[in-house]
Design a protein around this motif. Structure first.
Motif, short mmCIF file in Angstrom:
data_model
loop_
_atom_site.label_atom_id
_atom_site.label_comp_id
_atom_site.label_asym_id
_atom_site.label_seq_id
_atom_site.Cartn_x
_atom_site.Cartn_y
_atom_site.Cartn_z
N PRO A 198 -30.87 2.06 -31.92
CA PRO A 198 -29.04 2.30 -31.90
C PRO A 198 -28.90 1.22 -31.18
N SER A 199 -27.68 0.98 -31.62
CA SER A 199 -26.80 -0.28 -30.22
C SER A 199 -26.31 0.29 -29.21
N PHE A 200 -26.36 -0.84 -28.64
CA PHE A 200 -25.54 -0.24 -27.20
C PHE A 200 -24.71 -1.37 -26.79
N THR A 201 -23.84 -0.15 -25.22
CA THR A 201 -22.45 -1.58 -24.99
C THR A 201 -23.40 -1.83 -23.26
N GLN A 202 -23.61 -2.60 -23.18
CA GLN A 202 -23.91 -3.44 -21.67
C GLN A 202 -22.88 -2.92 -20.56
N SER A 203 -23.88 -2.51 -19.34
CA SER A 203 -23.07 -1.57 -18.71
C SER A 203 -23.27 -2.86 -17.47
N GLU A 204 -22.25 -2.97 -16.45
CA GLU A 204 -22.72 -4.14 -15.28
C GLU A 204 -22.77 -3.65 -14.14
N CYS A 205 -23.45 -3.93 -13.06
CA CYS A 205 -23.08 -2.84 -11.78
C CYS A 205 -22.00 -3.57 -11.01
N ILE A 206 -20.81 -2.74 -10.75
CA ILE A 206 -20.00 -3.03 -9.80
C ILE A 206 -19.49 -3.49 -8.45
N ASN A 207 -20.69 -2.03 -8.06
CA ASN A 207 -21.09 -1.90 -6.43
C ASN A 207 -22.59 -1.08 -5.95
N LYS A 208 -22.58 -2.09 -4.78
CA LYS A 208 -24.05 -0.65 -5.13
C LYS A 208 -23.84 -1.10 -3.05
N ASP A 209 -24.14 0.04 -2.75
CA ASP A 209 -24.00 0.67 -0.83
C ASP A 209 -25.76 0.99 -1.19
N GLU A 210 -26.72 0.33 -0.22
CA GLU A 210 -27.49 1.16 0.40
C GLU A 210 -27.39 2.69 1.72
N PHE A 211 -27.72 3.24 1.13
CA PHE A 211 -27.34 4.48 2.13
C PHE A 211 -28.57 4.49 3.66
N GLU A 212 -26.85 3.67 4.37
CA GLU A 212 -27.60 4.17 5.88
C GLU A 212 -28.69 2.94 5.91
N PRO A 213 -28.39 1.81 6.06
CA PRO A 213 -29.77 0.97 5.83
C PRO A 213 -30.41 0.75 7.23
N ASN A 214 -29.43 0.99 8.75
CA ASN A 214 -29.87 0.60 9.79
C ASN A 214 -30.60 2.16 10.23
N GLU A 215 -29.22 3.17 9.62
CA GLU A 215 -30.12 4.65 10.61
C GLU A 215 -31.97 4.60 10.10
N TRP A 216 -31.99 3.92 8.92
CA TRP A 216 -33.44 4.39 7.97
C TRP A 216 -34.34 3.72 8.58
N ILE A 217 -33.73 2.00 9.31
CA ILE A 217 -34.72 1.46 9.99
C ILE A 217 -35.36 2.27 10.89
N GLN A 218 -34.15 2.88 12.11
CA GLN A 218 -34.78 3.39 13.07
C GLN A 218 -35.54 5.15 12.82
N SER A 219 -34.77 5.29 11.27
CA SER A 219 -36.16 6.51 10.84
C SER A 219 -37.62 5.99 10.99
#
Length: 357
Positions: free
Chosen positions: A74-95
């Protein structure tokens, strides 16, 4: 071919609505590659009205598909990450802090907490390309892709839950990890540290003891080494102990899956208390993350892994999952870093962070 959800119900299943709590396919076409050769299996649904001519037409349709599409690179087109968001990192540390606090006051020795990262890409993510990327740098035991309608679950997991071939079963204990270094010397140092880490060896022991006690109910022979060894993946080193057993009578693969899931490597210990705390502390449904996924044949033989180091993909968006084992000696910031490292292989395969290892 199929799998299950981590829990038998959802709090909010919008992301996982196509998957539900279990789903299995009988594949129309299946390619199996082994040391003995490559095999193509085709399956047909037959009822009272099915004629030989119907089967021949169906066979020709499958054969034409393989000739036209199935054997081409198969041939592919390249997707690039344009945004990433770690969900509630401070709340996770509190957990994590809350889990440690509860361990000091209740009969809970370990809990595995998962966190998520949401990523958006420049174009629709091609799941086949993601598989190719993961296979190209593969140093895990399983690369799994499971698609239902417009949503795909992909896992690059080092961890087997259980396999069965006749009366022989295999499992593994995988718990306790450290980030890999850049040089061979750094990796040797990290491996030595991991093998001598009291915290990580204690976490690993929960899994070993749990799998031993569970499989002893079904096996008259059980082989488990007394000390763990190192398993290396792209970004991490893990403590690893293989498990082999002989069943003393007929036990279904699904019965073994039900008995084992979730192991302390994915849930915690004791199981019931750990799962209750997971439900309280994790705001996002696990779905099929960390759950059994694999295959079973008509003889009851099969192989199921646990869907960790994974992502749920829909169009140009992906939700990545990564977890870590929390014990009383855990340091929340270190656990946050560890889960961040676990995101990287899948994020890179999806099209993000090419410059990170």
């Amino acid at each position: 071919l199929g799998g299950f959800s981590f829990f038998d119900n959802y709090k909010n299943d919008q992301d996982w609505k196509n998957f539900g709590t279990s789903h299995f396919y009988v594949p129309k076409l299946m390619v199996t590659v082994t040391n003995e050769g490559t095999f193509i299996t085709s399956n047909y649904e037959i009822n009272e009205q099915t004629s030989v001519e119907d089967l021949l037409l169906q066979y020709k349709e499958y054969d034409d598909f393989l000739e036209k599409f199935g054997m081409k690179q198969p041939s592919f087109t390249q997707s690039e990450c344009i945004n990433k968001d770690e969900f509630e990192p401070n709340e996770w540390i509190q957990s994590v802090k809350e889990a440690i606090h509860q361990m000091k006051n209740e009969k809970l020795e370990k809990v595995v907490l998962n966190r998520t990262l949401n990523a958006t890409f420049s174009s629709e993510v091609n799941s086949t390309k993601v598989i190719y990327e993961l296979e190209a740098t593969r140093n895990v035991n399983y690369v799994i892709s499971y698609q239902l309608k417009d949503t795909v679950f992909i896992s690059a997991t080092p961890e087997r839950l259980i396999s069965k071939k006749n009366n022989t079963v295999s499992s593994m204990c995988l718990a306790g990890s450290a980030a890999k270094g850049i040089t061979k010397e750094e990796n040797t140092e990290a491996a030595d540290w991991l093998l001598n880490s009291k915290k990580n060896n204690g976490e690993h022991a929960f899994v070993v003891n749990y799998i031993r006690e569970t499989l002893q109910q079904y096996c008259n022979e059980l082989s488990i080494p007394s000390t763990p060894r190192i398993m290396a993946t792209k970004s991490l080193l893990h403590l690893f102990t293989p498990v082999e057993g002989k069943l003393y009578n007929h036990v279904s693969l699904f019965e073994l899956i039900q008995a084992l899931h979730p192991t302390p490597a994915l849930g915690g210990f004791p199981k019931e208390e750990a799962c209750k705390l997971i439900r309280e502390l994790e705001p996002v449904d696990r779905g099929w993350y960390g759950a059994p996924i694999g295959w079973i044949d008509l003889n009851g033989n099969g192989d199921f892994a646990v869907g960790i180091r994974s992502a749920l993909i829909k169009e140009d968006k992906a939700k990545l999952y990564a977890g870590c084992g929390v014990v009383q000696d855990s340091k929340p910031e270190e656990e946050f870093f560890e889960t961040g490292v676990k995101f990287l292989p899948m994020l890179n395969a999806l099209g993000g962070l090419r410059n990170e290892r």
